[in-house]
Scaffold this active site. Structure first.
Site, PDB file in Angstrom:
ATOM      1  N   LYS A  69     -29.261  61.468 -16.275  1.00 20.71           N
ATOM      2  CA  LYS A  69     -28.268  60.562 -15.687  1.00 20.71           C
ATOM      3  C   LYS A  69     -26.922  60.532 -16.414  1.00 20.71           C
ATOM      4  CE  LYS A  69     -31.305  57.432 -13.164  1.00 20.71           C
ATOM      5  NZ  LYS A  69     -31.640  56.043 -12.829  1.00 20.71           N
ATOM      6  N   GLY A 131     -32.485  49.301 -22.442  1.00 23.81           N
ATOM      7  CA  GLY A 131     -32.543  50.739 -22.203  1.00 23.81           C
ATOM      8  C   GLY A 131     -31.757  51.112 -20.951  1.00 23.81           C
ATOM      9  N   TYR A 227     -42.080  48.182 -10.126  1.00 18.94           N
ATOM     10  CA  TYR A 227     -42.682  47.914  -8.809  1.00 18.94           C
ATOM     11  C   TYR A 227     -44.074  48.533  -8.681  1.00 18.94           C
ATOM     12  CZ  TYR A 227     -40.595  52.490  -8.019  1.00 18.94           C
ATOM     13  OH  TYR A 227     -40.219  53.804  -8.151  1.00 18.94           O
ATOM     14  N   GLY A 248     -39.666  45.181  -8.189  1.00 22.39           N
ATOM     15  CA  GLY A 248     -38.391  45.890  -8.051  1.00 22.39           C
ATOM     16  C   GLY A 248     -38.304  46.932  -6.952  1.00 22.39           C
TER      17      GLY A 248
END
Ligand code: ATR
Length: 290
Positions: A69, A131, A227, A248
């Site tokens: 990312k 994080g 989730y 989530g």
């Protein structure tokens, strides 16, 4: 039906085998009758080459996941200012010059909170974790007007660094870093708590980052970015003390919806987003209560 005109989008990362993103994007393509297919691309080493190759192959758009990312930014022609601020790109959009990088995790989380009826403006927030996932949440809180954020993390130094970065980049001095064990020093009131650590994630389903009931008495609403499982230990502990709790999965949904909107220059109406959500829940074996 895949034919000579099919546009390709996909996910680059390592690993990608567990991804739910194809469910989101291929369902949207079906609902909109777009001739588009979304596939996972495991990238073992060279993300730069992967991005250049995808551009050469006329790929329309990509999602980017762990561990690329931030590394992916070096392969882009442009980075959107929000992604630049957060320091993480999860969506690449094809332009004339190359791919442009965006961050849809942060607005995806905000849309998920709105869709769950959770307000952020003027709220006092406890954010657990410092994080990658917590970064998006911290910037979101600063940008969308949370009044005060208590950022609790196991490593205090990382909480301090993230708080400093958010202040520098957004101009809002609203984040107070704390060590996890310091929750007893929080003001005597109720908070919205956002759980952004990796604790409790499958298969460690019987763990929560803080176990003490005294902590959970301070929470009116708990949003867990995890989730899987759909009813995390954190959620159970919040509910046991009378709070409301959500998992989530809608954050995953909306980061995908926003990426799809960017790739296709459309906006996805809420009823369609919820159709995709039903499909996601079904795939994950989550019932209507989830
Ligand atoms: P992600 O992308 O899921 O955010 P990450 O960047 O590795 O993953 O961050 C994991 C977060 O969970 C961090 O806040 C980490 O705390 P540290 O910064 O102290 O490492 C937190 N975390 C992971 N395991 C933990 C544990 N057993 N107890 C408390 N916090 C934990």
């Amino acid at each position: 039906m895949i034919d000579g005109h099919t546009k390709v989008c996909g996910l680059i990362g390592n690993p990608v085998g567990h991804t739910m993103s194809p469910v989101i994007h291929n369902t949207l393509a079906e609902l909109f009758s777009h001739n588009l297919a979304y596939v996972p691309f495991p990238v073992e080493k060279d993300v730069h080459q992967a991005v250049l190759g995808a551009y050469a192959l006329d790929v329309l758009g990509l999602n980017v996941t762990v561990p690329y990312k931030s590394k992916v930014m070096e392969a882009l022609s442009q980075v959107d200012p929000l992604a630049e601020k957060i320091g993480a790109v999860n969506t690449l959009v094809r332009t004339e010059e190359g791919f442009k990088g965006y961050n849809t995790d942060m607005p995806g989380l905000y849309r998920a909170l709105c869709s769950e009826g959770i307000r952020l403006e003027g709220e006092k927030v406890i954010l657990l974790g410092a994080g990658g996932a917590a970064r998006a949440a911290a910037f979101m809180c600063a940008q969308w007007g949370a009044e005060q954020v208590y950022l609790l993390n196991r490593s205090y130094g990382k909480a301090q660094a993230l708080a400093g970065e958010v202040k520098e980049k957004t101009g809002r001095d609203c984040i107070c870093p704390m060590a996890l064990g310091e929750y007893g020093n929080l003001p005597e009131e109720k908070f919205l708590a956002i759980q952004a650590t990796s604790v409790g994630l499958y298969p460690d389903v019987d763990k929560a980052v803080i176990e003490e009931e005294a902590f959970y008495r301070k929470i009116h609403t708990g949003y867990d970015l995890v989730y899987k499982p759909a009813n995390t230990r954190f959620m159970q502990l919040v509910k046991k003390q009378g709070g409301q709790a959500c998992h989530g999965l809608k954050m995953l949904l909306y980061q995908g919806i926003i990426a799809y909107e960017l790739w296709n220059g459309i906006s996805v109406p809420e009823h369609m987003a919820l159709q995709v959500y039903e499909k996601l829940k079904h795939k994950m074996g989550i019932g209507d209560e989830g």
